[in-house]
Write a protein that holds these residues in place. Structure first.
Motif, PDB file in Angstrom:
ATOM      1  N   PRO A   4      29.797  32.790  65.604  1.00  0.00           N
ATOM      2  CA  PRO A   4      28.426  32.128  65.390  1.00  0.00           C
ATOM      3  C   PRO A   4      28.224  32.046  63.609  1.00  0.00           C
ATOM      4  N   ALA A   5      28.460  33.160  63.343  1.00  0.00           N
ATOM      5  CA  ALA A   5      28.397  33.593  61.767  1.00  0.00           C
ATOM      6  C   ALA A   5      29.524  32.679  60.851  1.00  0.00           C
ATOM      7  N   ASP A   6      30.514  32.359  61.493  1.00  0.00           N
ATOM      8  CA  ASP A   6      31.410  31.451  60.677  1.00  0.00           C
ATOM      9  C   ASP A   6      31.021  30.293  60.528  1.00  0.00           C
ATOM     10  N   LEU A   7      30.100  29.648  61.067  1.00  0.00           N
ATOM     11  CA  LEU A   7      29.623  28.044  60.934  1.00  0.00           C
ATOM     12  C   LEU A   7      28.781  27.926  60.238  1.00  0.00           C
ATOM     13  N   ALA A   8      28.253  29.068  59.320  1.00  0.00           N
ATOM     14  CA  ALA A   8      27.423  28.877  58.221  1.00  0.00           C
ATOM     15  C   ALA A   8      28.039  28.548  57.030  1.00  0.00           C
ATOM     16  N   SER A   9      29.429  28.508  57.129  1.00  0.00           N
ATOM     17  CA  SER A   9      30.255  27.964  55.773  1.00  0.00           C
ATOM     18  C   SER A   9      30.482  26.499  55.811  1.00  0.00           C
ATOM     19  N   VAL A  41      16.771  21.770  65.825  1.00  0.00           N
ATOM     20  CA  VAL A  41      17.626  22.347  66.809  1.00  0.00           C
ATOM     21  C   VAL A  41      18.489  23.389  66.081  1.00  0.00           C
ATOM     22  N   TRP A  42      18.930  23.357  64.922  1.00  0.00           N
ATOM     23  CA  TRP A  42      19.674  24.150  64.209  1.00  0.00           C
ATOM     24  C   TRP A  42      19.046  25.413  63.909  1.00  0.00           C
ATOM     25  N   GLY A  43      17.810  25.326  63.782  1.00  0.00           N
ATOM     26  CA  GLY A  43      17.058  26.685  63.410  1.00  0.00           C
ATOM     27  C   GLY A  43      16.921  27.327  64.556  1.00  0.00           C
ATOM     28  N   ASP A  44      16.539  26.649  65.620  1.00  0.00           N
ATOM     29  CA  ASP A  44      16.393  27.821  66.770  1.00  0.00           C
ATOM     30  C   ASP A  44      17.662  28.197  67.386  1.00  0.00           C
ATOM     31  N   TRP A  45      19.020  27.486  67.217  1.00  0.00           N
ATOM     32  CA  TRP A  45      20.092  27.998  67.458  1.00  0.00           C
ATOM     33  C   TRP A  45      20.518  29.247  66.594  1.00  0.00           C
ATOM     34  N   PHE A  46      20.130  29.195  65.498  1.00  0.00           N
ATOM     35  CA  PHE A  46      20.354  30.364  64.181  1.00  0.00           C
ATOM     36  C   PHE A  46      19.496  31.700  64.953  1.00  0.00           C
ATOM     37  N   VAL A  47      18.201  31.447  65.242  1.00  0.00           N
ATOM     38  CA  VAL A  47      17.472  32.391  65.843  1.00  0.00           C
ATOM     39  C   VAL A  47      17.938  33.066  67.175  1.00  0.00           C
ATOM     40  N   ARG A  48      18.482  32.063  68.125  1.00  0.00           N
ATOM     41  CA  ARG A  48      19.256  32.759  69.387  1.00  0.00           C
ATOM     42  C   ARG A  48      20.344  33.589  69.101  1.00  0.00           C
ATOM     43  N   GLN A  49      21.266  33.060  67.883  1.00  0.00           N
ATOM     44  CA  GLN A  49      22.197  33.833  67.711  1.00  0.00           C
ATOM     45  C   GLN A  49      22.031  35.118  66.736  1.00  0.00           C
ATOM     46  N   GLN A  50      20.793  35.435  66.250  1.00  0.00           N
ATOM     47  CA  GLN A  50      20.262  36.360  65.467  1.00  0.00           C
ATOM     48  C   GLN A  50      21.095  36.323  64.197  1.00  0.00           C
ATOM     49  N   LEU A  51      20.830  35.048  63.558  1.00  0.00           N
ATOM     50  CA  LEU A  51      21.759  34.862  62.211  1.00  0.00           C
ATOM     51  C   LEU A  51      20.470  34.669  61.420  1.00  0.00           C
ATOM     52  N   PRO A  52      20.433  34.916  59.975  1.00  0.00           N
ATOM     53  CA  PRO A  52      19.416  34.571  59.344  1.00  0.00           C
ATOM     54  C   PRO A  52      19.223  33.079  58.741  1.00  0.00           C
ATOM     55  N   LEU A 108      35.633  16.748  74.472  1.00  0.00           N
ATOM     56  CA  LEU A 108      36.209  18.080  74.543  1.00  0.00           C
ATOM     57  C   LEU A 108      37.454  18.023  75.449  1.00  0.00           C
ATOM     58  N   GLN A 109      37.481  17.282  76.411  1.00  0.00           N
ATOM     59  CA  GLN A 109      38.534  17.433  77.438  1.00  0.00           C
ATOM     60  C   GLN A 109      39.715  16.755  76.738  1.00  0.00           C
ATOM     61  N   THR A 110      39.667  15.688  75.999  1.00  0.00           N
ATOM     62  CA  THR A 110      40.910  15.065  75.327  1.00  0.00           C
ATOM     63  C   THR A 110      41.396  15.647  73.949  1.00  0.00           C
ATOM     64  N   GLY A 111      40.233  16.861  73.600  1.00  0.00           N
ATOM     65  CA  GLY A 111      40.656  17.376  72.323  1.00  0.00           C
ATOM     66  C   GLY A 111      40.389  16.763  71.082  1.00  0.00           C
ATOM     67  N   GLN A 112      39.671  15.598  71.158  1.00  0.00           N
ATOM     68  CA  GLN A 112      39.043  14.934  69.745  1.00  0.00           C
ATOM     69  C   GLN A 112      38.030  15.686  69.164  1.00  0.00           C
ATOM     70  N   LEU A 113      37.583  16.622  69.995  1.00  0.00           N
ATOM     71  CA  LEU A 113      36.580  17.577  69.414  1.00  0.00           C
ATOM     72  C   LEU A 113      36.691  18.882  70.171  1.00  0.00           C
ATOM     73  N   LEU A 114      36.281  19.985  69.392  1.00  0.00           N
ATOM     74  CA  LEU A 114      36.383  21.372  70.023  1.00  0.00           C
ATOM     75  C   LEU A 114      35.001  21.875  69.700  1.00  0.00           C
ATOM     76  N   GLU A 115      34.739  22.854  70.821  1.00  0.00           N
ATOM     77  CA  GLU A 115      33.597  23.780  70.572  1.00  0.00           C
ATOM     78  C   GLU A 115      33.913  24.712  69.246  1.00  0.00           C
ATOM     79  N   ALA A 116      32.886  24.618  68.281  1.00  0.00           N
ATOM     80  CA  ALA A 116      33.356  25.382  66.985  1.00  0.00           C
ATOM     81  C   ALA A 116      33.181  26.836  67.674  1.00  0.00           C
ATOM     82  N   CYS A 117      32.277  27.233  68.421  1.00  0.00           N
ATOM     83  CA  CYS A 117      32.445  28.841  68.853  1.00  0.00           C
ATOM     84  C   CYS A 117      31.892  28.760  70.227  1.00  0.00           C
ATOM     85  N   GLU A 118      32.973  29.069  71.008  1.00  0.00           N
ATOM     86  CA  GLU A 118      32.689  29.179  72.467  1.00  0.00           C
ATOM     87  C   GLU A 118      31.825  30.222  72.929  1.00  0.00           C
TER      88      GLU A 118
END
Length: 309
Positions: free
Chosen positions: A186-191, A203-214, A252-262
């Motif tokens: 999760p921390a790597d996505l901040a770049s 939505v992103w602010g809530d996600w950062f809170v859940r991941q305990q990121l500043p 996601l199934q075809t690989g056109q997109l990936l999960e940034a952090c599983e």
């Protein structure tokens, strides 16, 4: 005012509407299977009832007055609705009819449309007119029977809610942009730029809170009106999206997109099918509501027989 004056008979209105469309009493008479004098008399009776002049008469030619043109516009809408309602009533004998459905654009294009052929296979006599809408509105005023939308509390004024499915939010990234990440934590996505949809500003602010990121580490990116446009931006290597899994299952199934952090997914907003209160037992609306609930129960992934080339 006498109520009769405000509710002219159907014979008078049909004679007026047909004459106005054709600009001719003779052609209206042919259409209505009446004599020309009968049509002319009906129109004259309507003018006397309303105490207004609807047509300018120049010999055998007629032309709508400004008042007549305005009246035609409203009368045509009313007659059209009556004809549509009559066709609906007739079609019920054969299990048919039609309904107007409002749906979020992304849900319509990514989830509903790939499946709706299954509804038509089960209900060949029902037509679904699809309208893309974002946010809540007056269903009755808009002429909408059923809506598919997300909601924090399942409430929609004037509508009855039935839950369809929950929302699992996943981070998505293009393969090219993923190759530039230092890691998949999760921390790597901040770049990278974090793309947003206008309707979901937190939505992103809530996600950062859940991941305990500043929160001060967030790199907020462009805001998009539609999720579809956000996904196009993700595929164009602009940034990372946080979207419902069922909207990107194929990519996601075809690989056109990936999960940034599983393993860093989170629960979002639930989705419901909302039925206007006065249309709850309307046969086409009921058939569609029951069908879409069954489809949602199958899960996000398309059944094999639902795939279209």
């Amino acid at each position: 005012m006498n109520p009769r004056r405000l509710t002219p008979s159907m014979s008078l209105l049909l004679a007026f509407e047909s004459s106005a469309r054709h600009q001719s009493f003779t052609r209206a008479a042919e259409e209505l299977s009446l004599s020309q004098s009968a049509v002319s008399r009906h129109v004259q009776n309507l003018e006397e009832l309303l105490e207004i002049t609807l047509f300018q008469r120049q010999g055998r030619k007629i032309k709508l007055t400004d008042t007549g043109a305005a009246y035609l516009k409203e009368v045509s809408i009313g007659l059209s609705k009556i004809r549509s309602a009559t066709l609906q009533a007739i079609s019920y004998r054969h299990g048919g009819g039609s309904l107007h459905l409002a749906v979020l654009p992304s849900v319509g294009s990514k989830w509903l449309l790939p499946r709706i052929h299954r509804f038509y296979e089960q209900h060949p006599g029902i037509q679904v007119h699809i309208h893309s809408r974002i946010g809540q509105f007056d269903l009755e005023l808009a002429g909408i029977d059923v809506a598919i939308s997300n909601s924090q509390d399942g409430q929609w004024p004037g509508a009855v809610a039935h839950k369809l499915m929950g929302e699992e939010l996943v981070t998505v990234i293009s393969p090219a942009l993923a190759s530039t990440l230092k890691g998949r934590r999760p921390a790597d996505l901040a770049s990278k730029l974090l793309l947003q949809v206008a309707a979901r500003p937190n939505v992103w602010g809530d996600w950062f809170v859940r991941q305990q990121l500043p929160l001060n580490r967030m790199r907020v990116g462009p805001v998009f009106e539609l999720t579809h446009h956000l996904l196009q931006a993700v595929q164009a290597d602009i940034g990372i999206g946080l979207v419902a899994r069922f909207l990107v299952e194929k990519e996601l199934q075809t690989g056109q997109l990936l999960e940034a952090c599983e393993g860093a997914s989170s629960h979002g907003i639930d989705y419901f099918v909302f039925t206007a209160e006065q249309r709850l037992d309307f046969p086409p609306a009921k058939a569609f509501r029951e069908w879409v609930q069954r489809e949602a129960a199958l899960g996000a992934e398309l059944p094999a027989d639902a795939v279209r080339p």
